[in-house]
Write an enzyme that holds these catalytic residues in place. Structure first.
Site, PDB file in Angstrom:
ATOM      1  N   GLU A 167       0.839  -1.213   0.000  1.00  0.00           N
ATOM      2  CA  GLU A 167       0.000   0.000   0.000  1.00  0.00           C
ATOM      3  C   GLU A 167       0.873   1.261   0.000  1.00  0.00           C
ATOM      4  O   GLU A 167       0.552   2.248  -0.651  1.00  0.00           O
ATOM      5  CB  GLU A 167      -0.959  -0.004   1.196  1.00  0.00           C
ATOM      6  CG  GLU A 167      -1.863  -1.235   1.311  1.00  0.00           C
ATOM      7  CD  GLU A 167      -2.549  -1.643   0.018  1.00  0.00           C
ATOM      8  OE1 GLU A 167      -2.837  -0.765  -0.820  1.00  0.00           O
ATOM      9  OE2 GLU A 167      -2.793  -2.849  -0.173  1.00  0.00           O
TER      10      GLU A 167
ATOM     11  N   TYR B 169      -1.201  -8.117 -11.086  1.00  0.00           N
ATOM     12  CA  TYR B 169      -0.208  -7.896 -10.030  1.00  0.00           C
ATOM     13  C   TYR B 169       1.088  -8.659 -10.333  1.00  0.00           C
ATOM     14  O   TYR B 169       2.171  -8.090 -10.364  1.00  0.00           O
ATOM     15  CB  TYR B 169      -0.724  -8.403  -8.670  1.00  0.00           C
ATOM     16  CG  TYR B 169      -1.848  -7.606  -8.052  1.00  0.00           C
ATOM     17  CD1 TYR B 169      -3.106  -7.572  -8.634  1.00  0.00           C
ATOM     18  CD2 TYR B 169      -1.671  -6.896  -6.864  1.00  0.00           C
ATOM     19  CE1 TYR B 169      -4.159  -6.859  -8.058  1.00  0.00           C
ATOM     20  CE2 TYR B 169      -2.714  -6.182  -6.283  1.00  0.00           C
ATOM     21  CZ  TYR B 169      -3.951  -6.170  -6.878  1.00  0.00           C
ATOM     22  OH  TYR B 169      -4.972  -5.473  -6.314  1.00  0.00           O
TER      23      TYR B 169
HETATM   24 ZN   LIG Z   1      -2.421  -2.720  -4.922  1.00  0.00          ZN
END
Ligand SMILES: [Zn+2]
Length: 638
Positions: free
Chosen positions: A332, A418
């Site tokens: 994050e 990702y």
């Molecule tokens: Zn992320």
């Protein structure tokens, strides 16, 4: 109105920058403009956002000022949104995104209200809210309320919180949910500055994804909080949480907000946060948002984390007691660069947010916890990519840049967006060398700070500033294969097989009928996950008993380990895990965990589906609307 022309000129400049060697200059010029005035819009076909009704090149929002009251009884947020707009002189209307908002009136500050209409509703996207403009309209004043079922907002009763005494509200804007509580142009390529005055019942605290602009005031049973984001951000990054919240400092510019009863555990788990910010800055340049605070939410939060600027929202399931899951925090935090600073212009390019961030996360982990842990986590991520490729059979969804059809928000497998994204960047690093790659990446964030990004633009920038016409290097990198073709290019950098050598030996031994590994308790989380994920998917009850007895898997405190175990257990109809499963599914609502488990159960008509139905009946009210929407499709409660 003149500002609009500046923005268009800037967009043209951005385009020119992509294709010329003057990229540095163009990037710097835009950086200044983004900080002082209005962020540019990218006017290219691949930057078009099919998930928004806005037509920003005609008229666009550049500042949002909210004055809202949070009504827990009615489950609504309502008040006024004032939008500063930028328009072509001859624009007759502006189109906003709206999903279920109850609009009372729209005006521009003159005596007469402005005419407006809501168009046909699309189930996913909501509806266009079209407002007629007068020749001199530069501001919209919208009086409205959110609907009680607004998709961005989750309202928790006191019983659903950890403290059990006060209600709680939190928002989740990404990807296209903020249009359910803020009437604006809800598109990541239309960056906006914003401010908010939030009124809540006295005794509750409101926090938002921006620096506070004045101290809270409490009078007449109401507390008023004010926040202001001076940087332009994608509108999905406007976030709010209201509850019984306490704060503790973690470092000079880092801290944690959470319910008072959670504060000690959360602060202990997050003790390395300040170090992480420093490590990230050392890699890719200054952290530009001021403070970096974290909000640890109640268990219903549907995601692992959400990178809301200045205030990351986190699931409490990352708290393992030993910092073994703080990769989530590194992730994050990394979004403060990839995602928040440089943002995908449309959801077809969400790999630019998530792939870059997954790569960057791993570099932060390496800097703080050493190369072994980083190599293991990278190897696990590689496995996730391979799993996604197998599930998608290397089809069109395994492209990084998704075709329009797959480019819906939340489209694309995370193993691709990702993990394949991270593998791509790791492959470039391997080919050009770490030093060269890090220098490039740092300059990339500087050049494009506070701007939207597309795959085409990134590749043009990479060619202008890294490849620089080197034909041999261009061939070696296979850039277009990586971004636009499905599957995996031949130059891929594979993880070091040594990362898990011992664990893989233990998998083989157990698969051949040997004992469960006695070393398991001392392994890293990555090692435990590798072990569980590599075991044969089909196993008899006696073998599962052997695992569970020796490794105490039903009682695993680490939620990732527990999830990996439960996945294996339910695929083999292992009854002794059902109690642990029910506890897990009713005590937290993280979508990454609850969705696959309930889906797997639902596929098993005889054994699993009745369990899924029983659990979902109890758990559904505690899940976020986003999670409910996914799981309602299984029709378990019909
Ligand atoms: Zn992320």
């Amino acid at each position: 109105m003149t500002m609009f022309r500046t923005a268009v000129a800037a967009a043209a400049l951005l385009l020119a920058g992509c294709q010329s060697s003057e990229n540095d200059q163009a990037g710097t010029a835009n950086l200044q403009q983004g900080a002082a005035g209005i962020a540019p819009i990218l006017d290219t076909p691949e930057a078009k956002d099919n998930a928004s009704f806005a037509r920003p090149l005609e008229a666009r929002v550049h500042h949002v000022a909210l004055d809202l009251t949070v009504d827990f009884d009615a489950k609504r947020i309502g008040g006024t949104a004032i939008l500063d707009i930028d328009r072509k002189p001859d624009a007759k209307e502006i189109v906003l995104d709206d999903k279920g908002l109850e609009i009372e009136s729209i005006a521009d500050g003159s005596d007469e209200p402005l005419p407006w209409k809501v168009g046909a509703t699309d189930e996913k996207l909501g509806a266009p809210l079209t407002v007629s403009l007068r020749p001199d309209t530069e501001r919209l004043i919208i009086k409205y309320k959110s609907a009680p079922d607004a998709g961005a907002l989750q309202w928790l009763t006191p019983e659903q919180t950890s403290g059990k005494k006060k209600p709680y509200l939190f928002s989740q804007g990404q990807a296209i949910e903020n249009r359910t509580w803020i009437p604006t142009q809800d598109s990541p390529g239309i960056r906006q500055t914003w401010e908010a005055t939030i009124r809540v019942p006295a005794g509750l605290t409101a926090v938002m994804s921006a620096p506070k602009s004045s101290e809270p005031i409490t009078q007449g049973g109401e507390s008023v909080f004010s926040y202001r984001m001076e940087h332009s951000v994608a509108p999905y990054m406007i976030a709010i949480a209201v509850g019984d919240l306490a704060f503790r400092e973690l470092g000079p510019r880092t801290g944690v907000w959470t319910e008072p009863v959670m504060l000690d555990r959360a602060a202990a788990e997050l003790a390395d946060t300040e170090k992480m910010v420093a490590a990230a800055e050392k890699l890719y340049g200054p952290y530009r948002w001021g403070r970096y605070d974290l909000l640890v939410l109640p268990p219903a939060f549907p995601y692992g984390g959400m990178e809301n600027p200045t205030l990351t929202f986190l699931t409490p399931t990352f708290i393992a007691g030993d910092k073994s899951l703080v990769g989530l925090v590194a992730h994050e935090l990394a979004h403060s660069w990839s995602g928040n600073l440089v943002t995908n212009a449309s959801w077809a390019d969400s790999w630019l947010n998530e792939g870059f961030t997954s790569y960057f996360e791993n570099r932060i982990m390496e800097a703080i916890y050493g190369p072994k842990r980083a190599a293991q986590e990278a190897a696990l991520s590689f496995d996730d990519m391979e799993k996604a490729r197998a599930e998608e059979k290397d089809g069109p969804n395994t492209r990084l840049n998704l075709a329009a059809a797959e480019a819906v928000p939340d489209g694309g497998a995370s193993g691709i967006i990702y993990d394949k994204g991270a593998v791509f960047l790791r492959t470039i690093e391997k080919i050009v060398g770490r030093e060269t790659w890090d220098a490039y990446l740092r300059s990339y964030f500087d050049r494009h700070a506070f701007q939207p990004m597309t795959s085409a633009r990134f590749l043009a920038d990479l060619r202008a500033n890294l490849v620089k016409g080197d034909k041999a290097l261009e061939t070696k990198l296979q850039l277009d294969n990586w971004v636009y073709k499905p599957g995996l290019p031949s130059n891929v950098t594979r993880p070091d097989p040594a990362a898990f050598a011992d664990v893989d030996k233990a998998v083989q031994a157990f698969s051949r009928g040997g004992d469960a590994p006695s070393a398991f308790a001392g392994w890293t989380t990555a090692e435990k996950l590798r072990f569980l994920n590599k075991l044969p998917r089909k196993m008899g009850t006696a073998r599962l008993d052997a695992l569970n007895r020796t490794l105490h898997l039903n009682e695993a405190a680490n939620q990732e380990v527990l999830f990996a175990w439960l996945d294996l257990a339910i695929r083999n109809r292992y009854d002794p895990a059902v109690l642990a499963l029910e506890r897990f599914l009713t005590s937290q609502g993280r979508r990454k965990f609850v969705r696959p488990l309930i889906e797997t159960l639902a596929e098993d008509q005889q054994w699993g589906r009745p369990i899924a139905a029983r659990v979902y009946r109890v758990a559904r009210p505690t899940y976020h609307p986003i999670t409910q929407r996914d799981l309602d499709k299984l029709k378990l409660l019909a």
